[in-house]
Design a protein around this motif. Structure first.
Motif, short mmCIF file in Angstrom:
data_model
loop_
_atom_site.label_atom_id
_atom_site.label_comp_id
_atom_site.label_asym_id
_atom_site.label_seq_id
_atom_site.Cartn_x
_atom_site.Cartn_y
_atom_site.Cartn_z
N ALA A 48 0.86 -1.18 0.00
CA ALA A 48 0.00 0.00 0.00
C ALA A 48 0.90 1.23 0.00
CB ALA A 48 -0.92 0.01 1.21
N LEU A 49 0.43 2.28 -0.69
CA LEU A 49 1.21 3.51 -0.82
C LEU A 49 0.34 4.69 -0.45
CD1 LEU A 49 3.72 5.07 -1.90
CD2 LEU A 49 2.66 4.94 -4.18
N THR A 50 0.80 5.47 0.53
CA THR A 50 0.12 6.71 0.87
C THR A 50 1.03 7.86 0.50
OG1 THR A 50 -1.09 5.70 2.70
CG2 THR A 50 -0.90 8.09 2.73
N LEU A 51 0.53 8.73 -0.39
CA LEU A 51 1.28 9.90 -0.84
C LEU A 51 0.66 11.15 -0.24
CD1 LEU A 51 1.57 9.11 -4.65
CD2 LEU A 51 3.31 8.76 -2.89
N HIS A 52 1.50 12.01 0.27
CA HIS A 52 1.07 13.32 0.78
C HIS A 52 1.56 14.32 -0.26
CE1 HIS A 52 0.09 11.19 4.42
NE2 HIS A 52 1.30 10.64 4.34
N LEU A 53 0.69 14.70 -1.15
CA LEU A 53 1.04 15.56 -2.29
C LEU A 53 1.09 17.01 -1.85
CD1 LEU A 53 1.59 15.48 -5.34
CD2 LEU A 53 -0.86 15.73 -5.69
N ALA A 54 2.31 17.54 -1.75
CA ALA A 54 2.52 18.91 -1.29
C ALA A 54 2.38 19.89 -2.44
CB ALA A 54 3.92 19.04 -0.66
N PRO A 55 1.77 21.04 -2.21
CA PRO A 55 1.59 22.04 -3.28
C PRO A 55 2.87 22.84 -3.51
CG PRO A 55 0.61 22.84 -1.27
CD PRO A 55 1.12 21.46 -0.98
N VAL A 56 3.91 22.13 -3.95
CA VAL A 56 5.21 22.75 -4.23
C VAL A 56 5.81 22.07 -5.45
CG1 VAL A 56 6.43 21.20 -2.64
CG2 VAL A 56 7.43 23.39 -3.21
N VAL A 57 6.51 22.83 -6.28
CA VAL A 57 7.23 22.30 -7.43
C VAL A 57 8.71 22.49 -7.15
CG1 VAL A 57 7.66 22.53 -9.90
CG2 VAL A 57 5.34 22.79 -9.02
N LEU A 58 9.47 21.39 -7.03
CA LEU A 58 10.89 21.49 -6.71
C LEU A 58 11.76 21.61 -7.96
CD1 LEU A 58 11.08 18.88 -3.81
CD2 LEU A 58 11.15 21.38 -3.64
N GLY A 59 11.32 21.07 -9.08
CA GLY A 59 12.07 21.20 -10.32
C GLY A 59 13.19 20.20 -10.51
N ALA A 60 13.67 19.62 -9.43
CA ALA A 60 14.74 18.62 -9.48
C ALA A 60 14.82 17.97 -8.12
CB ALA A 60 16.07 19.26 -9.85
N GLY A 61 15.56 16.88 -8.04
CA GLY A 61 15.72 16.19 -6.78
C GLY A 61 15.67 14.69 -6.99
N THR A 62 15.28 13.96 -5.97
CA THR A 62 15.16 12.51 -6.03
C THR A 62 13.73 12.15 -6.40
OG1 THR A 62 16.81 12.34 -4.27
CG2 THR A 62 15.51 10.37 -4.75
N PRO A 63 13.53 11.42 -7.50
CA PRO A 63 12.16 11.08 -7.89
C PRO A 63 11.56 10.01 -6.98
CG PRO A 63 13.73 10.06 -9.39
CD PRO A 63 14.52 10.93 -8.45
N LEU A 64 10.25 9.99 -6.89
CA LEU A 64 9.55 8.97 -6.11
C LEU A 64 9.91 7.58 -6.60
CD1 LEU A 64 7.39 8.03 -4.07
CD2 LEU A 64 5.71 8.34 -5.89
N SER A 65 9.95 7.40 -7.91
CA SER A 65 10.27 6.10 -8.50
C SER A 65 11.34 6.30 -9.56
CB SER A 65 9.02 5.49 -9.13
OG SER A 65 9.33 4.26 -9.76
N THR A 66 12.25 5.36 -9.64
CA THR A 66 13.33 5.47 -10.61
C THR A 66 13.14 4.53 -11.79
OG1 THR A 66 14.65 3.91 -9.33
CG2 THR A 66 15.02 6.27 -8.92
N GLY A 67 11.91 4.07 -12.00
CA GLY A 67 11.63 3.29 -13.19
C GLY A 67 11.73 1.79 -13.01
N GLY A 68 11.37 1.28 -11.85
CA GLY A 68 11.30 -0.16 -11.67
C GLY A 68 10.19 -0.74 -12.52
N ALA A 69 9.80 -1.96 -12.24
CA ALA A 69 8.73 -2.60 -12.99
C ALA A 69 7.44 -1.80 -12.84
CB ALA A 69 8.53 -4.02 -12.47
N PRO A 70 6.63 -1.75 -13.90
CA PRO A 70 5.36 -1.02 -13.80
C PRO A 70 4.48 -1.60 -12.70
CG PRO A 70 5.83 -1.61 -16.08
CD PRO A 70 6.84 -2.33 -15.23
N ARG A 71 3.79 -0.73 -12.01
CA ARG A 71 2.88 -1.14 -10.92
C ARG A 71 1.50 -0.56 -11.20
NH1 ARG A 71 6.23 -4.63 -9.25
NH2 ARG A 71 8.14 -3.85 -8.37
N THR A 72 0.48 -1.32 -10.89
CA THR A 72 -0.88 -0.83 -10.98
C THR A 72 -1.31 -0.38 -9.60
OG1 THR A 72 -1.39 -2.34 -12.78
CG2 THR A 72 -3.26 -1.45 -11.55
N LEU A 73 -1.81 0.85 -9.49
CA LEU A 73 -2.27 1.39 -8.22
C LEU A 73 -3.79 1.44 -8.23
CD1 LEU A 73 0.22 4.37 -7.84
CD2 LEU A 73 0.46 2.05 -6.97
N VAL A 74 -4.40 0.96 -7.16
CA VAL A 74 -5.85 1.00 -7.00
C VAL A 74 -6.16 2.01 -5.91
CG1 VAL A 74 -7.91 -0.32 -6.42
CG2 VAL A 74 -6.04 -1.42 -7.68
#
Length: 93
Positions: A48-74
């Motif tokens: 399970a994944l809980t994301l707290h989406l902050a109203p900020v644009v950083l423009g660069a940094g460490t991405p949430l995912s680096t391109g592992g196998a595709p995942r389906t989120l429900v």
């Protein structure tokens, strides 16, 4: 059976740290407005994944995912507050 739940803050553009994270500045420049980075999602260990989406644009940094196998989120829930939108998903394998 144990469920692994990832709970993390992320910017609108998908980063979990700001630019230039280091041992002395773990969340990078501007990343203190977010949270830490869990790589268990890419490894396929998260149920399970809980994301707290902050109203900020950083423009660069460490991405949430680096391109592992595709995942389906429900989507399980969405809660909107004045400081973030909280999204909870089950992760299919």
């Amino acid at each position: 059976m144990t469920r692994i739940i990832a709970d993390i803050s992320v910017s609108l553009d998908g980063f979990v740290t700001g630019p230039d994270p280091s041992p002395d500045n773990g969340l990078g420049t501007g990343g203190d407005r977010l949270g830490a980075r869990r790589s268990a999602l890419d490894a396929g260990l998260v149920d399970a994944l809980t994301l707290h989406l902050a109203p900020v644009v950083l423009g660069a940094g460490t991405p949430l995912s680096t391109g592992g196998a595709p995942r389906t989120l429900v989507q399980r829930s969405v809660i909107s507050t004045s400081t973030a939108t909280h999204l909870t998903y089950d992760v299919s394998r």
